[in-house]
Structure formats: structure tokens, C-alpha cells
Design an enzyme around this catalytic site. Structure first.
Site, short mmCIF file in Angstrom:
data_model
loop_
_atom_site.label_atom_id
_atom_site.label_comp_id
_atom_site.label_asym_id
_atom_site.label_seq_id
_atom_site.Cartn_x
_atom_site.Cartn_y
_atom_site.Cartn_z
CG ASP A 1 43.81 33.31 42.92
OD1 ASP A 1 45.02 33.25 43.18
OD2 ASP A 1 43.14 32.36 42.49
CG ASP A 2 40.24 37.15 41.85
OD1 ASP A 2 40.85 36.49 40.97
OD2 ASP A 2 39.16 36.78 42.33
CG HIS B 1 43.95 34.88 38.37
ND1 HIS B 1 43.91 33.53 38.23
CD2 HIS B 1 42.78 35.22 39.00
CE1 HIS B 1 42.79 33.05 38.76
NE2 HIS B 1 42.09 34.07 39.23
CG HIS C 1 38.79 36.41 37.04
ND1 HIS C 1 37.61 35.72 37.21
CD2 HIS C 1 39.63 35.96 38.00
CE1 HIS C 1 37.72 34.89 38.22
NE2 HIS C 1 38.95 35.01 38.72
CG HIS D 1 39.82 35.00 46.09
ND1 HIS D 1 39.52 33.75 46.59
CD2 HIS D 1 39.79 34.90 44.74
CE1 HIS D 1 39.30 32.92 45.57
NE2 HIS D 1 39.47 33.60 44.44
#
Length: 456
Positions: free
Chosen positions: A80-81, A131, A135, A232
Site C-alpha cells: 500500500d501507499d 487506495h 489516504h 507497505h
């Protein structure tokens, strides 16, 4: 004889050729993998799983009942991210060294500032989902308009990095912070986007050491033995722990599965419903062995006629007319059975006694002398009139009134006369219709009668 030998040779040749072709077909994926991966000892990607987001809109047992249909010792890697060039490029290099394919959920703002990083993910053969745009960790509290903006902007930013090629972007979405809610889930499902949670995280977003990230990842994978690992690609601790995680998975016999979305040219992988459960019921569970109920097909169906008012027992014409025009059902009082009183059997009764049965003449005052007490005799004397010694009795009564405590311990005069043997005086009976004869008793006779007297 020669003909039989030739037939046997032909059969053996066909068997050998068929086995060779089957072996080539089974070995083709592994041969291709060996050819594509420069590292012969790499973990590699065991297979590609094609899923249809419309059939299974939410996956990941951290929040949902279903997860990916994985076999035992199969793991899906997700990040993620990203993209963040400093660390995302290192993650890509580690995965390439092990010939592993993963799924990346990019943030729209990151993709806008680093579009080259998104294109690198696609060039390396990974799956790219989204995503959100910024965020936010409050998507579970957002109204629909803000949820739509975050989802749509994140997709638009990632598509811009891919030059608008929608075929390269998977309809996969992970809610930031896993803050699930009904509004974002319903909107994503309406857009045909699959919501991804996870089966086990490694807590690499926390301020922990790379060793802790490695320990948590391996411990949680071993606990469930299959599932989706959440990492991540923007954390330095993840870069440090990832090589050890991949090596340990290979040593312990785990396999990596690459997930891609289904398209018109690429149908979904055939699966059974129980495969989407983390722990599907086994054959030892009774429900799995219970025979299934067949689907019955009725050859003919008949519709019963609707009842009409004429068939009903209506006693009030006005109510019937109102019900027909208003089409409102009139409540009918249910004729409940009324309780009936039980008939009592006739009982024989005795006649009521007459009142004169219990009448006692007032003039009749006969009492046996043996049953009389001293108090009864005094009452009888007062009723019949003054007797001999009445002045003395009156004096004693006056003295008892003045001294009640002493009077309680004094002996009545009649008792004293009996004790000292004095003559007993009997008051003459009152005048009545019947004459009563009273005999004079001696002291001995009086003592004998006192012994037979009934106690008061």
C-alpha cells in the site's frame, strides 16, 4: 506373428509420445518461469489467479467472511501507499530477484507526483489497484459525495500516470486504514470495484524494527497457513525485512500467487464457494455430507379462483355494499364458543328448624345443686332477693371495693362456713309456677357432694 509385433510397437510408440506431450504440457509453466527468472533458487510465482469482482465484491478475513480461494501454503503479497521512489524501487528490485508478482494499491496523490513509479509497476508485471486520492483515515464517517470524490480522484490520478489505459488498472480498492463502512462499500460495489482487506498484516506502518516486521509476518502466516499479506512499499523497515520474509516462505514450502481481474478475454478461474472461505467445512462436518435437495420442476400450475363476496355469509347489506365499493375487508367477529354453566345435581336438604325449638322459658330457672358453683349461687341469691346475712355480704363487698388487693386473697363466706363446719344457709327459691323442694344437708353430706362437684 509379425503383424502382432508391429501392432504392439505402434501402441508403445503412441503411449510414449502421449506421455511426452503430457509431460511437456505440465512442465511448460515451470520451464517458462525458469526461463524468465535469472535466479534458479528463486521463490517464484506458482500460479495466476483470475477473480471476478462482481461475484465476490469484498475479500479479506480481517473484516469479511470471504478471502481469496487459495490452497494451503499459498500467499498473496500486497503493498500500500506507493509509489515512493526511494523505497518503492527497492521493493521492486527485491521482488524481481525472487521472480515474485504482487498487487500494489497506489495513492492518487503519489501517482500524480511519481507517474513513472506507476508505470514501473505495470512494466514489471504486477497488478495495480487504487487506495484513494489522499489516504483519509475517516472514510467510515464520510458522506457519499466525499467518498465518491476520494475514490474517483484516486482512479483518475492513477489512470493519468498510465496514459489513460484502463486495461492496465485493476478494479481493486483498499480502504485507507481498513476503515470499512456501508457507504464506501456500497459505492465501490456499484462501480464494479472489489474491496480488498487482508488476512494478516505485518504492522510495518508502526514504529517497530525490521526484525519485528519479519516476526509478525511469519508468525501470522504460519497461524493461518494461507492468505493475503499486507505490507507497505514506502517504509524502510519493510525494505529491510522483505528479503528474509521471502526466503523463509521458500524454505517452509510456501508458494506465491499472483491475482489479476477477469476480463472478456480472460475468464475467472473456476472455483467452488467453499474455497473462498479461510477454513471451509471438511467431510467430517455433517452439513457437507447431507444430501442436496433437488430443484423440482412443476409441469403444471393452477391458480385457485379468488373468493367473491357472494360466497360469504353477510348479514348486513350496508356493510357488504360499503366493502364492495371501498374494497376494504370488513372485520368479522369470530364466533368463539360461549362458556356453559355446569348443571349441579339436586341435593337433598333438611328442613329449617323452627324458632321455638331453641326457646327457653325465662321463668324456668332449675339448676342442679351439684353442678352449681359458689359464684352461680351468689348470682342466684341476688336474682331471688335478699337472703339471710345480706347486710354482712354488702359490708364485705364494700370492704373489697376499698381494698381490691386484699379482697383477692380473702375466702368467701360460704367457703369459710364449710371449712369451720358451720351450718349452710340456702336462700329460698324465687316464686315460680313449679315448687322446688330443697333438703337440708349435714356437714358430712356437704363434703361428699363437694367431692363430686364438676369443676368450673
Amino acid at each position: 506373428m509379425i503383424a502382432n509385433v508391429l501392432v504392439m510397437i505402434r501402441k508403445r510408440s503412441r503411449t510414449v509420445i502421449g506421455a511426452a506431450l503430457l509431460g511437456c504440457g505440465l512442465m511448460t509453466p515451470y520451464a517458462a518461469l525458469a526461463a524468465d527468472c535469472p535466479n534458479p533458487n528463486a521463490l517464484g510465482t506458482s500460479r495466476t489467479l483470475v477473480v471476478d469482482p462482481a461475484e465476490h465484491p469484498r475479500i479479506g478475513t480481517m473484516q469479511y467472511p470471504e478471502t481469496l480461494p487459495l490452497a494451503d501454503h499459498e500467499v498473496v503479497l500486497t503493498f500500500d501507499d506507493g509509489p515512493l521512489p526511494k523505497y518503492s524501487n527497492q521493493v521492486l528490485a527485491i521482488l524481481a530477484s525472487q521472480c515474485v508478482k504482487a498487487t500494489f494499491f497506489t495513492i492518487g496523490s503519489q501517482a500524480r507526483f511519481n507517474p513513472e513509479g506507476v508505470r514501473k509497476l505495470i512494466a514489471a508485471g504486477h497488478t495495480v489497484g487504487t487506495h484513494s486520492q489522499n489516504h483519509p483515515l475517516t472514510m467510515n464517517k464520510m458522506p457519499l459525495e466525499r467518498v465518491r470524490q476520494e475514490v474517483d480522484d484516486g482512479i483518475a490520478s492513477t489512470l493519468a500516470a498510465l496514459n489513460g489505459d484502463k486495461s492496465k488498472l485493476a478494479p481493486f480498492f483498499r480502504i485507507p486504514g481498513l476503515m470499512r463502512a456501508e457507504i464506501p462499500e456500497a459505492y465501490l460495489a456499484s462501480q464494479g470495484i472489489q474491496v480488498w482487506s487482508a488476512d494478516f498484516p505485518a504492522d510495518d506502518w508502526r514504529h517497530v524494527s525490521p526484525q519485528r516486521v519479519y516476526d509478525l509476518a511469519i508468525q501470522r502466516i504460519e497461524a493461518k497457513r494461507k492468505g493475503i499479506l499486507l505490507l507497505h512499499d514506502i517504509q524502510p523497515r519493510t525494505v529491510a525485512a522483505l528479503p528474509r520474509i521471502l526466503n523463509t516462505l521458500k524454505e517452509r514450502g510456501y508458494r506465491i500467487v499472483h491475482v489479476v481481474p477477469a476480463t472478456a478475454d480472460r475468464p475467472a478461474t473456476p472455483t467452488e464457494p467453499q474455497q473462498w472461505l479461510m477454513h471451509p467445512p471438511t467431510e467430517t462436518v455433517a452439513t457437507t455430507r447431507w444430501p442436496k435437495i433437488p430443484n423440482f420442476v412443476f409441469t403444471a400450475t393452477r391458480t385457485l379462483p379468488a373468493p367473491v363476496f357472494a360466497d360469504m355469509d353477510w348479514h348486513d347489506a350496508d356493510i357488504l355494499d360499503h366493502a364492495q365499493h371501498a374494497r376494504v375487508a370488513v372485520p368479522v367477529r369470530t364466533p368463539w364458543p360461549q362458556p356453559q354453566l355446569t348443571q349441579l345435581a339436586p341435593v337433598s336438604t333438611l328442613p329449617i328448624p323452627a324458632a321455638d325449638v331453641f326457646h327457653v322459658p325465662e321463668a324456668l330457672d332449675l339448676t342442679l345443686l351439684a353442678a352449681r358453683s359458689a359464684a352461680s349461687r351468689r348470682l342466684a341469691q341476688r336474682a331471688t332477693g335478699p337472703a339471710v346475712g345480706a347486710p354482712r355480704a354488702q359490708a364485705i363487698s364494700a370492704q373489697q371495693a376499698r381494698h381490691p388487693k386484699q379482697a383477692a386473697h380473702q375466702i368467701p363466706a360460704a367457703a369459710r362456713d364449710r371449712i369451720h363446719g358451720g351450718p349452710m344457709r340456702v336462700a329460698p327459691p324465687a316464686a315460680s309456677n313449679a315448687s322446688v323442694r330443697v333438703a337440708k344437708r349435714t356437714p358430712r353430706a356437704e363434703a361428699s357432694a363437694a367431692g363430686k362437684r364438676v369443676p368450673d
